[in-house]
Design a protein around this motif. Structure first.
Motif, PDB file in Angstrom:
ATOM      1  N   ALA A 193      -0.265  -9.274  70.029  1.00  0.00           N
ATOM      2  CA  ALA A 193       0.583  -8.614  68.198  1.00  0.00           C
ATOM      3  C   ALA A 193       1.700  -7.743  68.039  1.00  0.00           C
ATOM      4  CB  ALA A 193      -0.409  -7.960  67.699  1.00  0.00           C
ATOM      5  N   ARG A 194       2.418  -7.100  68.517  1.00  0.00           N
ATOM      6  CA  ARG A 194       3.884  -6.329  68.459  1.00  0.00           C
ATOM      7  C   ARG A 194       4.730  -7.772  67.962  1.00  0.00           C
ATOM      8  NH1 ARG A 194       1.343  -1.781  70.788  1.00  0.00           N
ATOM      9  NH2 ARG A 194       2.153  -2.627  72.859  1.00  0.00           N
ATOM     10  N   SER A 195       4.396  -8.513  69.980  1.00  0.00           N
ATOM     11  CA  SER A 195       5.735  -9.490  70.331  1.00  0.00           C
ATOM     12  C   SER A 195       6.075 -10.271  68.696  1.00  0.00           C
ATOM     13  CB  SER A 195       5.366 -10.416  71.541  1.00  0.00           C
ATOM     14  OG  SER A 195       5.643  -9.906  72.227  1.00  0.00           O
ATOM     15  N   ALA A 196       4.886 -10.717  68.187  1.00  0.00           N
ATOM     16  CA  ALA A 196       3.953 -11.375  66.959  1.00  0.00           C
ATOM     17  C   ALA A 196       5.309 -10.906  65.686  1.00  0.00           C
ATOM     18  CB  ALA A 196       3.413 -12.375  67.133  1.00  0.00           C
ATOM     19  N   HIS A 197       4.810  -9.546  65.452  1.00  0.00           N
ATOM     20  CA  HIS A 197       5.557  -9.201  64.661  1.00  0.00           C
ATOM     21  C   HIS A 197       3.854  -8.649  63.222  1.00  0.00           C
ATOM     22  CE1 HIS A 197       9.901  -9.298  65.743  1.00  0.00           C
ATOM     23  NE2 HIS A 197       9.605 -10.082  65.578  1.00  0.00           N
ATOM     24  N   PHE A 198       2.884  -8.739  64.154  1.00  0.00           N
ATOM     25  CA  PHE A 198       1.796  -8.488  64.323  1.00  0.00           C
ATOM     26  C   PHE A 198       1.378  -7.208  63.563  1.00  0.00           C
ATOM     27  CE2 PHE A 198      -0.094 -13.036  65.067  1.00  0.00           C
ATOM     28  CZ  PHE A 198       0.729 -13.320  64.349  1.00  0.00           C
ATOM     29  N   LYS A 204      -3.092 -17.532  65.619  1.00  0.00           N
ATOM     30  CA  LYS A 204      -3.027 -16.265  66.733  1.00  0.00           C
ATOM     31  C   LYS A 204      -3.151 -14.993  65.903  1.00  0.00           C
ATOM     32  CE  LYS A 204       1.847 -18.171  67.231  1.00  0.00           C
ATOM     33  NZ  LYS A 204       3.276 -18.447  66.989  1.00  0.00           N
ATOM     34  N   ALA A 205      -3.808 -15.272  64.863  1.00  0.00           N
ATOM     35  CA  ALA A 205      -3.509 -13.753  64.743  1.00  0.00           C
ATOM     36  C   ALA A 205      -5.603 -13.360  65.054  1.00  0.00           C
ATOM     37  CB  ALA A 205      -3.838 -13.245  63.010  1.00  0.00           C
ATOM     38  N   VAL A 206      -6.053 -14.771  64.395  1.00  0.00           N
ATOM     39  CA  VAL A 206      -7.646 -15.091  64.769  1.00  0.00           C
ATOM     40  C   VAL A 206      -7.742 -13.913  66.502  1.00  0.00           C
ATOM     41  CG1 VAL A 206      -9.551 -16.375  65.356  1.00  0.00           C
ATOM     42  CG2 VAL A 206      -8.159 -16.138  62.740  1.00  0.00           C
ATOM     43  N   ASP A 207      -7.619 -14.916  67.342  1.00  0.00           N
ATOM     44  CA  ASP A 207      -7.305 -15.108  68.212  1.00  0.00           C
ATOM     45  C   ASP A 207      -7.005 -13.869  69.103  1.00  0.00           C
ATOM     46  OD1 ASP A 207      -7.271 -16.144  71.303  1.00  0.00           O
ATOM     47  OD2 ASP A 207      -5.074 -15.277  71.135  1.00  0.00           O
ATOM     48  N   ILE A 208      -5.601 -12.877  68.439  1.00  0.00           N
ATOM     49  CA  ILE A 208      -5.713 -12.032  68.942  1.00  0.00           C
ATOM     50  C   ILE A 208      -7.335 -10.786  68.472  1.00  0.00           C
ATOM     51  CG2 ILE A 208      -3.873 -10.277  68.085  1.00  0.00           C
ATOM     52  CD1 ILE A 208      -1.611 -12.051  68.957  1.00  0.00           C
ATOM     53  N   ALA A 209      -7.560 -10.917  67.276  1.00  0.00           N
ATOM     54  CA  ALA A 209      -8.582  -9.727  66.815  1.00  0.00           C
ATOM     55  C   ALA A 209      -9.375 -10.369  67.491  1.00  0.00           C
ATOM     56  CB  ALA A 209      -9.090 -10.068  65.433  1.00  0.00           C
ATOM     57  N   ASN A 210      -9.791 -11.426  67.654  1.00  0.00           N
ATOM     58  CA  ASN A 210     -11.198 -11.951  68.743  1.00  0.00           C
ATOM     59  C   ASN A 210     -10.835 -11.264  69.871  1.00  0.00           C
ATOM     60  OD1 ASN A 210     -12.263 -13.539  66.404  1.00  0.00           O
ATOM     61  ND2 ASN A 210     -11.204 -15.319  67.393  1.00  0.00           N
ATOM     62  N   ARG A 211      -9.724 -11.072  70.639  1.00  0.00           N
ATOM     63  CA  ARG A 211      -9.534 -10.582  72.097  1.00  0.00           C
ATOM     64  C   ARG A 211      -9.556  -9.154  71.634  1.00  0.00           C
ATOM     65  NH1 ARG A 211      -4.148 -13.249  72.793  1.00  0.00           N
ATOM     66  NH2 ARG A 211      -3.325 -11.816  74.178  1.00  0.00           N
ATOM     67  N   ILE A 212      -9.436  -8.583  70.420  1.00  0.00           N
ATOM     68  CA  ILE A 212      -9.469  -7.135  70.426  1.00  0.00           C
ATOM     69  C   ILE A 212     -11.234  -6.472  70.212  1.00  0.00           C
ATOM     70  CG2 ILE A 212      -8.963  -5.193  68.726  1.00  0.00           C
ATOM     71  CD1 ILE A 212      -6.075  -6.102  68.975  1.00  0.00           C
ATOM     72  N   ALA A 213     -11.605  -7.484  69.268  1.00  0.00           N
ATOM     73  CA  ALA A 213     -13.255  -6.915  69.401  1.00  0.00           C
ATOM     74  C   ALA A 213     -13.787  -7.281  70.294  1.00  0.00           C
ATOM     75  CB  ALA A 213     -13.821  -8.071  68.110  1.00  0.00           C
ATOM     76  N   GLU A 214     -13.384  -8.283  71.485  1.00  0.00           N
ATOM     77  CA  GLU A 214     -14.187  -8.341  72.457  1.00  0.00           C
ATOM     78  C   GLU A 214     -14.004  -7.185  73.186  1.00  0.00           C
ATOM     79  OE1 GLU A 214     -12.933 -11.667  74.065  1.00  0.00           O
ATOM     80  OE2 GLU A 214     -14.266 -13.043  72.722  1.00  0.00           O
ATOM     81  N   SER A 215     -12.758  -6.931  73.321  1.00  0.00           N
ATOM     82  CA  SER A 215     -12.118  -5.807  74.974  1.00  0.00           C
ATOM     83  C   SER A 215     -13.120  -3.919  73.622  1.00  0.00           C
ATOM     84  CB  SER A 215     -11.051  -5.373  74.406  1.00  0.00           C
ATOM     85  OG  SER A 215     -10.917  -5.021  73.091  1.00  0.00           O
ATOM     86  N   LEU A 216     -13.228  -4.227  72.548  1.00  0.00           N
ATOM     87  CA  LEU A 216     -13.697  -2.909  71.967  1.00  0.00           C
ATOM     88  C   LEU A 216     -15.103  -2.766  72.392  1.00  0.00           C
ATOM     89  CD1 LEU A 216     -12.160  -2.544  68.340  1.00  0.00           C
ATOM     90  CD2 LEU A 216     -11.679  -0.719  70.025  1.00  0.00           C
ATOM     91  N   LYS A 217     -15.989  -4.024  72.295  1.00  0.00           N
ATOM     92  CA  LYS A 217     -17.406  -4.248  72.843  1.00  0.00           C
ATOM     93  C   LYS A 217     -17.426  -3.975  74.059  1.00  0.00           C
ATOM     94  CE  LYS A 217     -20.848  -7.611  72.388  1.00  0.00           C
ATOM     95  NZ  LYS A 217     -21.381  -7.880  73.669  1.00  0.00           N
TER      96      LYS A 217
END
Length: 623
Positions: free
Chosen positions: A102-107, A175-188
């Motif tokens: 996310a940081r690399s993509a300026h998200f 790209k943001a959807v993919d990153i958000a999904n990975r974050i959601a999975e990690s939190l879960k």
């Protein structure tokens, strides 16, 4: 619920360090246990006598048991923390990687786990597609308001929404959807790990006292089961492989992983052929302690003895008979008492370490189920120059293991005297179900046929742990029906041994020594017989012929090399026609081949066995 802020601050190394701390405490407890039970108690038993000394020794044994309990519980806690660390590390790595992307993509990764992305893509009607914020999902479930699985309309709307989102012209959106999904999975994943392990770790509490009771050891087993279930993904046992495969698997594990397997799977590790003796010993000592506590509790919980006799109606008459409830009560009591007797005998061997130079004992196999199994070594077989494996015969079981242990301590002493300076290990192998009666069980071949594969597998594992066939000179000593097991193992498989000694053998299921894997020159026999000029007679070889446990062939019977007749009959190892080297004996009973004389001097029967064990063939006295 683990949130973004918690995940950012999460330091799994702190949990790993806590695991290391418990491991260090467990190691200190193990070292203290060995000092108390094997060094201090052994020295006191050797030099002190009297009521006060015996009371002190009893208290020290209890202290040693307490240290063992600390070691076992610390091992369980360490394994639990390591499993938690492994799960959280995976979730943390997934989160950190997603946030870095996310940081690399300026998200921007927001505190609620959503991801904000900037405008991007080709202009449409003079405008670039706008940026936005997207929420991730984990395994198909939104991190926001839960979806009602019964509402088809909601499902359809959600599906349309996702398809529309995927069609967003802003490439940053995908790209943001993919990153958000990975974050959601990690939190879960982190939340699931926390929810799973928090109650398990809170449950790992011991009584706040200085006494480790039988109930405490029962709790160890329960703790082990709970943690083992939770750590199924972290610690996966291999399938039933060969000793070589087991050794290769063990070698690949880290020291930390090995300790965790021993802590959570002691029975499996203790029984795994091909593993180092030290690992199996540590695992099996825990199995022994748990079994002793369990059986002691069950013995204490037995109800009062029922009435032995009851009246039963038989037509117009009544008869006084032994009640079924009394029979069952006595059967259960005797089984518990017998198993506990065997366990105490094994512990007594541990405590005898150092006495008159006796080396440490290694518990290489143990089970209290049925008649029981036990494998006890004098000295570490992995490093031995010479190894002897003793296979006991009829009526052998855990209850009577004391006599078998003493036979092998006697053989160790005699062998060490014949080869001073050499590393020697003598092993009691009660690794099969032995017949418990002479008639009919000991007249049947089935016990040998069932036990032979177990013996072969054990010997293969022993050879693997030692480092190969040339690493140690190995002798298999079979007594009574145990020699029948050895014969079956040697005629059906590649017996991993250099010499075979058949003692009081009823037959080895082959007619000639040359039919065995070691070759005729390395098959030895001891039997008390009238033709050897020894007072007494061992009737087992003759009984074995009658039962058909020898080998059939046309033969010329001889005595002192002189033909005395021809017949189609059975050969057993004590027959000249069998072709084994018949060693001289000076003992007089079927169980006396390991007897010692005045001042504990070994008999000639025992010395001859020892000379075979250490390879001093020319010094063996034969007929």
């Amino acid at each position: 619920m683990v949130d973004v802020a918690t995940m950012r601050e999460l330091d799994t190394e702190q949990i790993a360090q806590a695991a290391d701390g418990y491991h260090a405490i467990g190691k200190m407890a193990d070292e203290a246990k060995e000092r108390v039970t094997e060094q201090i108690v052994g020295a006191m038993g050797k030099s002190l006598d009297g009521e006060a000394a015996q009371t002190a020794i009893k208290e020290l044994r209890g202290l040693g048991s307490n240290f063992h309990y600390v070691q076992a519980e610390c091992g369980i806690i360490c394994a639990a923390l390591n499993a938690l660390t492994a799960e959280l590390r995976a979730a943390k790595k997934k989160f950190d990687t997603a946030e870095e992307d996310a940081r690399s993509a300026h998200f921007t990764v927001n505190s609620d786990g959503s991801v904000t992305y900037p405008p991007g893509g080709d202009e449409v009607d003079g405008k670039r597609p706008e940026g936005g914020t997207t929420r991730g999902t984990a395994k198909g479930h939104s991190t926001g308001k839960p979806i009602d699985p019964a509402a088809d309309a909601n499902k359809l709307a959600d599906s349309i929404e996702r398809q529309t989102a995927n069609a967003n012209p802003n490439p940053n959106h995908g790209k943001a959807v993919d990153i958000a999904n990975r974050i959601a999975e990690s939190l879960k994943e982190a939340t699931e790990a926390d929810d799973k392990w928090a109650p398990k770790l809170r449950a790992l509490k011991a009584d706040d006292d200085l006494h480790v009771s039988r109930k405490d050891w029962g709790d160890v087993k329960n703790d082990m089961r709970r943690i083992r279930k939770g750590a199924a993904d972290y610690l996966k046992l291999p399938g039933k492989g060969s000793p070589e495969e087991n050794a290769a698997w063990w070698k690949k594990l880290s020291k930390e992983e090995r300790d965790d397997y021993i802590a959570l799977h002691p029975a499996a590790i203790g029984a795994m052929e091909g593993l180092p003796a030290e690992a199996r010993d540590e695992a099996n000592r825990t199995v022994l302690a748990e079994a002793k506590a369990q059986y002691s509790l069950q013995r204490s919980a037995l109800p009062p003895e029922p009435e032995k006799y009851v009246w039963e109606d038989h037509g117009n008459n009544q008869a006084l008979v032994v009640s079924d409830s009394w029979k069952k009560w006595h059967e259960r009591r005797d089984q518990l008492d017998g198993s506990l007797k065997g366990m105490r005998a094994i512990e007594a061997r541990f405590e005898a370490t150092g006495r008159d130079g006796l080396p440490p004992a290694y518990l290489l196999g143990f089970s209290a189920e049925g008649k029981g199994r036990a494998i006890i070594a004098n000295g570490n077989p992995d490093t031995a120059d010479h190894t002897a494996v003793y296979v006991p015969g009829t009526t052998s079981k855990l209850e009577s293991i004391d006599g078998d242990i003493k036979r092998m301590t006697g053989l160790w002493r005699a062998s060490q005297a014949e080869a001073p300076g050499k590393d020697i290990s003598t092993i009691t192998w009660l690794g099969y179900d032995a017949p418990q009666t002479i008639v009919p069980e000991a007249t049947q071949k089935g016990w040998a046929e069932d036990g032979a594969p177990e013996l072969n597998r054990y010997l293969d594992g022993l050879e693997t742990a030692q480092g190969g066939a040339e690493a140690s000179h190995t002798t298999v000593v079979g007594h009574s029906y145990g020699s029948t097991v050895v014969g079956q193992a040697s005629k059906t498989g590649d017996l991993a041994a250099d010499d075979i000694v058949a003692v009081g053998s009823p037959g080895m299921l082959v007619p000639n020594a040359g039919d065995l894997d070691t070759g005729k020159e390395h098959v030895w026999s001891e039997a008390v017989g009238a033709d050897q000029g020894v007072k007494g007679f061992d009737y087992v070889p003759a009984g074995g012929k009658f039962a058909g446990l020898g080998g059939w062939e046309w033969k010329v019977d001889t005595r002192n090399g002189v033909p005395i007749g021809a017949e189609y009959g059975q050969n057993v190892p004590s027959d000249e026609a069998f072709g084994a080297k018949r060693m001289k004996v000076d003992t007089s009973t079927h169980s006396g081949y390991w007897d010692t004389g005045p001042q504990g001097m070994p008999s000639q029967s025992l010395i001859n066995q020892a000379r075979v064990v250490v390879g001093k063939y020319d010094d063996v006295e034969v007929d």
